[in-house]
Write a protein that holds these residues in place. Sequence first.
Motif, PDB file in Angstrom:
ATOM      1  N   ALA A 365       0.830  -1.207   0.000  1.00 28.80           N
ATOM      2  CA  ALA A 365       0.000   0.000   0.000  1.00 28.80           C
ATOM      3  C   ALA A 365       0.862   1.254   0.000  1.00 28.80           C
ATOM      4  O   ALA A 365       0.578   2.216  -0.719  1.00 28.80           O
ATOM      5  CB  ALA A 365      -0.939  -0.009   1.201  1.00 28.80           C
ATOM      6  N   CYS A 366       1.940   1.245   0.805  1.00 29.73           N
ATOM      7  CA  CYS A 366       2.832   2.407   0.859  1.00 29.73           C
ATOM      8  C   CYS A 366       3.492   2.651  -0.490  1.00 29.73           C
ATOM      9  O   CYS A 366       3.523   3.787  -0.996  1.00 29.73           O
ATOM     10  CB  CYS A 366       3.894   2.210   1.933  1.00 29.73           C
ATOM     11  N   ALA A 367       4.022   1.606  -1.071  1.00 35.19           N
ATOM     12  CA  ALA A 367       4.733   1.756  -2.341  1.00 35.19           C
ATOM     13  C   ALA A 367       3.792   2.161  -3.464  1.00 35.19           C
ATOM     14  O   ALA A 367       4.079   3.084  -4.249  1.00 35.19           O
ATOM     15  CB  ALA A 367       5.448   0.444  -2.694  1.00 35.19           C
ATOM     16  N   PHE A 368       2.651   1.494  -3.556  1.00 33.35           N
ATOM     17  CA  PHE A 368       1.718   1.759  -4.645  1.00 33.35           C
ATOM     18  C   PHE A 368       1.146   3.162  -4.553  1.00 33.35           C
ATOM     19  O   PHE A 368       1.155   3.930  -5.523  1.00 33.35           O
ATOM     20  CB  PHE A 368       0.598   0.720  -4.627  1.00 33.35           C
ATOM     21  N   SER A 369       0.648   3.529  -3.375  1.00 32.15           N
ATOM     22  CA  SER A 369       0.066   4.858  -3.212  1.00 32.15           C
ATOM     23  C   SER A 369       1.116   5.940  -3.372  1.00 32.15           C
ATOM     24  O   SER A 369       0.867   6.974  -4.011  1.00 32.15           O
ATOM     25  CB  SER A 369      -0.602   4.975  -1.837  1.00 32.15           C
ATOM     26  N   GLY A 370       2.305   5.727  -2.816  1.00 31.51           N
ATOM     27  CA  GLY A 370       3.357   6.735  -2.894  1.00 31.51           C
ATOM     28  C   GLY A 370       3.834   6.983  -4.315  1.00 31.51           C
ATOM     29  O   GLY A 370       3.928   8.134  -4.762  1.00 31.51           O
ATOM     30  N   ILE A 371       4.124   5.913  -5.041  1.00 35.60           N
ATOM     31  CA  ILE A 371       4.618   6.055  -6.418  1.00 35.60           C
ATOM     32  C   ILE A 371       3.535   6.636  -7.322  1.00 35.60           C
ATOM     33  O   ILE A 371       3.794   7.537  -8.124  1.00 35.60           O
ATOM     34  CB  ILE A 371       5.105   4.699  -6.955  1.00 35.60           C
ATOM     35  N   ALA A 372       2.308   6.114  -7.191  1.00 33.42           N
ATOM     36  CA  ALA A 372       1.217   6.608  -8.035  1.00 33.42           C
ATOM     37  C   ALA A 372       0.926   8.076  -7.762  1.00 33.42           C
ATOM     38  O   ALA A 372       0.686   8.862  -8.692  1.00 33.42           O
ATOM     39  CB  ALA A 372      -0.042   5.773  -7.800  1.00 33.42           C
ATOM     40  N   THR A 373       0.952   8.476  -6.496  1.00 32.86           N
ATOM     41  CA  THR A 373       0.721   9.885  -6.152  1.00 32.86           C
ATOM     42  C   THR A 373       1.795  10.765  -6.764  1.00 32.86           C
ATOM     43  O   THR A 373       1.501  11.852  -7.300  1.00 32.86           O
ATOM     44  CB  THR A 373       0.695  10.070  -4.622  1.00 32.86           C
ATOM     45  N   TYR A 374       3.035  10.344  -6.699  1.00 32.02           N
ATOM     46  CA  TYR A 374       4.145  11.101  -7.294  1.00 32.02           C
ATOM     47  C   TYR A 374       3.918  11.296  -8.791  1.00 32.02           C
ATOM     48  O   TYR A 374       4.064  12.415  -9.318  1.00 32.02           O
ATOM     49  CB  TYR A 374       5.459  10.377  -7.044  1.00 32.02           C
ATOM     50  N   VAL A 375       3.540  10.230  -9.475  1.00 31.96           N
ATOM     51  CA  VAL A 375       3.320  10.312 -10.929  1.00 31.96           C
ATOM     52  C   VAL A 375       2.142  11.228 -11.244  1.00 31.96           C
ATOM     53  O   VAL A 375       2.208  12.070 -12.155  1.00 31.96           O
ATOM     54  CB  VAL A 375       3.094   8.905 -11.517  1.00 31.96           C
ATOM     55  N   ILE A 376       1.055  11.087 -10.491  1.00 29.17           N
ATOM     56  CA  ILE A 376      -0.124  11.928 -10.737  1.00 29.17           C
ATOM     57  C   ILE A 376       0.216  13.397 -10.527  1.00 29.17           C
ATOM     58  O   ILE A 376      -0.164  14.260 -11.333  1.00 29.17           O
ATOM     59  CB  ILE A 376      -1.290  11.503  -9.814  1.00 29.17           C
ATOM     60  N   MET A 377       0.919  13.711  -9.462  1.00 29.35           N
ATOM     61  CA  MET A 377       1.288  15.105  -9.191  1.00 29.35           C
ATOM     62  C   MET A 377       2.196  15.654 -10.285  1.00 29.35           C
ATOM     63  O   MET A 377       2.058  16.815 -10.707  1.00 29.35           O
ATOM     64  CB  MET A 377       1.967  15.204  -7.829  1.00 29.35           C
ATOM     65  N   LYS A 378       3.123  14.848 -10.759  1.00 30.59           N
ATOM     66  CA  LYS A 378       4.008  15.292 -11.834  1.00 30.59           C
ATOM     67  C   LYS A 378       3.222  15.569 -13.119  1.00 30.59           C
ATOM     68  O   LYS A 378       3.446  16.587 -13.808  1.00 30.59           O
ATOM     69  CB  LYS A 378       5.080  14.231 -12.102  1.00 30.59           C
ATOM     70  N   LEU A 379       2.316  14.680 -13.469  1.00 34.09           N
ATOM     71  CA  LEU A 379       1.520  14.853 -14.682  1.00 34.09           C
ATOM     72  C   LEU A 379       0.618  16.084 -14.570  1.00 34.09           C
ATOM     73  O   LEU A 379       0.494  16.865 -15.532  1.00 34.09           O
ATOM     74  CB  LEU A 379       0.678  13.603 -14.948  1.00 34.09           C
ATOM     75  N   LEU A 380      -0.008  16.267 -13.419  1.00 35.09           N
ATOM     76  CA  LEU A 380      -0.852  17.451 -13.234  1.00 35.09           C
ATOM     77  C   LEU A 380      -0.024  18.723 -13.303  1.00 35.09           C
ATOM     78  O   LEU A 380      -0.445  19.729 -13.894  1.00 35.09           O
ATOM     79  CB  LEU A 380      -1.580  17.374 -11.898  1.00 35.09           C
ATOM     80  N   GLY A 381       1.164  18.690 -12.709  1.00 38.20           N
ATOM     81  CA  GLY A 381       2.030  19.860 -12.731  1.00 38.20           C
ATOM     82  C   GLY A 381       2.483  20.244 -14.121  1.00 38.20           C
ATOM     83  O   GLY A 381       2.825  21.412 -14.371  1.00 38.20           O
ATOM     84  N   VAL A 383       0.566  20.160 -16.772  1.00 42.53           N
ATOM     85  CA  VAL A 383      -0.540  20.714 -17.567  1.00 42.53           C
ATOM     86  C   VAL A 383      -1.293  21.831 -16.846  1.00 42.53           C
ATOM     87  O   VAL A 383      -2.107  22.522 -17.462  1.00 42.53           O
ATOM     88  CB  VAL A 383      -1.535  19.604 -17.979  1.00 42.53           C
ATOM     89  N   MET A 384      -1.044  22.007 -15.537  1.00 38.70           N
ATOM     90  CA  MET A 384      -1.768  23.036 -14.803  1.00 38.70           C
ATOM     91  C   MET A 384      -0.977  23.427 -13.558  1.00 38.70           C
ATOM     92  O   MET A 384      -0.090  22.696 -13.113  1.00 38.70           O
ATOM     93  CB  MET A 384      -3.169  22.532 -14.394  1.00 38.70           C
ATOM     94  N   ALA A 385      -1.302  24.599 -13.030  1.00 33.84           N
ATOM     95  CA  ALA A 385      -0.671  25.046 -11.791  1.00 33.84           C
ATOM     96  C   ALA A 385      -1.318  24.334 -10.614  1.00 33.84           C
ATOM     97  O   ALA A 385      -2.539  24.312 -10.490  1.00 33.84           O
ATOM     98  CB  ALA A 385      -0.817  26.554 -11.634  1.00 33.84           C
ATOM     99  N   ILE A 386      -0.491  23.732  -9.761  1.00 32.36           N
ATOM    100  CA  ILE A 386      -1.052  23.017  -8.621  1.00 32.36           C
ATOM    101  C   ILE A 386      -0.774  23.724  -7.295  1.00 32.36           C
ATOM    102  O   ILE A 386      -1.480  23.498  -6.321  1.00 32.36           O
ATOM    103  CB  ILE A 386      -0.531  21.571  -8.554  1.00 32.36           C
ATOM    104  N   ARG A 387       0.241  24.607  -7.273  1.00 30.07           N
ATOM    105  CA  ARG A 387       0.597  25.331  -6.054  1.00 30.07           C
ATOM    106  C   ARG A 387       0.181  26.795  -6.197  1.00 30.07           C
ATOM    107  O   ARG A 387       0.374  27.414  -7.249  1.00 30.07           O
ATOM    108  CB  ARG A 387       2.108  25.234  -5.819  1.00 30.07           C
ATOM    109  N   THR A 388      -0.404  27.348  -5.154  1.00 32.03           N
ATOM    110  CA  THR A 388      -0.813  28.745  -5.183  1.00 32.03           C
ATOM    111  C   THR A 388       0.406  29.664  -5.137  1.00 32.03           C
ATOM    112  O   THR A 388       1.470  29.290  -4.645  1.00 32.03           O
ATOM    113  CB  THR A 388      -1.713  29.061  -3.971  1.00 32.03           C
ATOM    114  N   GLU A 389       0.226  30.878  -5.640  1.00 33.45           N
ATOM    115  CA  GLU A 389       1.306  31.867  -5.620  1.00 33.45           C
ATOM    116  C   GLU A 389       1.398  32.524  -4.250  1.00 33.45           C
ATOM    117  O   GLU A 389       0.472  32.450  -3.436  1.00 33.45           O
ATOM    118  CB  GLU A 389       1.052  32.924  -6.692  1.00 33.45           C
TER     119      GLU A 389
END
Length: 424
Positions: A365-381, A383-389
């Motif tokens: 669970a740790c490995a799957f959720s951690g790696i998948a979250t990293y990939v999702i955040m990278k992909l979202l970053g 194509v769009m802004a994810i952190r506020t200014e």
Amino acid sequence: MEQVMAISAGDTTFVLVSAALVMFMIPGVAFFYGGMVGQKNVLNTLTQVLVVLAIVSIEWVVFGYSLSFGPDHGGLIGDMSMLGLQGVGPAGNADYAPTIPHLVFVIFQMMFAVITPALISGSVVERMRFPAFVAFTFIWSAVVYNPLAHWVWGVGGWLREMGALDFAGGTVVHISSGIAGLVACVMLGKRRKQTRPHHLPMAVLGAAMLWFGWFGFNSGSALAANALAANAFLVTHLSAAAGAAAWLVVECLHEGKPSLLGLISGAVAGLVAITPAAGFVTAMSSIIIGLLSGGICYFSVTIMKGRLGYDDSLDAFGIHGVGGIWGAVATGLFATTSVNSAGADGLFYGNAALLVPQLVGVLAACAFSGIATYVIMKLLGAVMAIRTEAAVESTGLDISEHGQEAYELTLATALPLPKEKFLV
């Protein structure tokens, strides 16, 4: 496969009420988190939690349930045979809950799917843009929650076949969301200005709603109104009480004073830790699990976070991730077939082998959720802004993201007392 089974009105009513209690936990999370953020970010925090109820409910019906509980493919995922709940009707399902309508099982499991990404928000509040959080929630639910639910609970899921025990979501809900929160908060970076809780009574209300709703979360996972549900109810309450007591004691020893925030944090830590074990352990074991969860989670929140330097805003990882890991391990220690013959004995009942699937489940669970979250955040970053200014964070996300304010008056502004003398 849908089969015609004898439906119990009592079981059906019990599970529907339990589903409503789990749904009640969603605004509980909102108030719990909302009270702990700064005044300028409370509406954004409430909105992040509550929007999950809308997004994931639709995802669950369209394809999420089928991927989680549909016919197995290689132990990893269900199929799309129940797309849009095709073929899911009033009859019972022999594989999961034969005495309640299949639709009731869908509804109950939906609420688990909803609350999991809602917990992640606690790690990223006060700095993650709302559109990015919405996109993250949808993708994460489909890519992480659905497969993991199948691994642990789905017929043919590889962790279920290995013998891993997770009665109500310690691995599926708490470990996965806690690890996702940790990865997301590290990738976002620290808040430019950390704030103190603006409204602790609101947080207490949320914690009370969570404690109340957790009875449906855990006892409802028996999927029948029976002795197992009664045991799950009792041990849930005892672990929460023990967690609250332990946190206060450790806090007094470490800080010199007990705090209200510590009291409710310890209670939630106890609730998290007992979740995977609720259908497998005795009342006395639950007290031990809760006591240790209070101390372990206090250490993770007050000491480990400071030393490692990550900004887990509201301690989603420190309580849900760490507490969920301890709960999964504790199940391998304290589980007994005297409580649930469908489970297994743990280490303290002569079966050290149960620790193997429990630890494998934690690591997976740790490995799957951690790696998948990293990939999702990278992909979202990409194509769009994810952190506020910086300017947005200074103004507050309530105004910048939603154009509203929670309060018309500044809470910190004290009105002068009248100078008249009052008769007593």
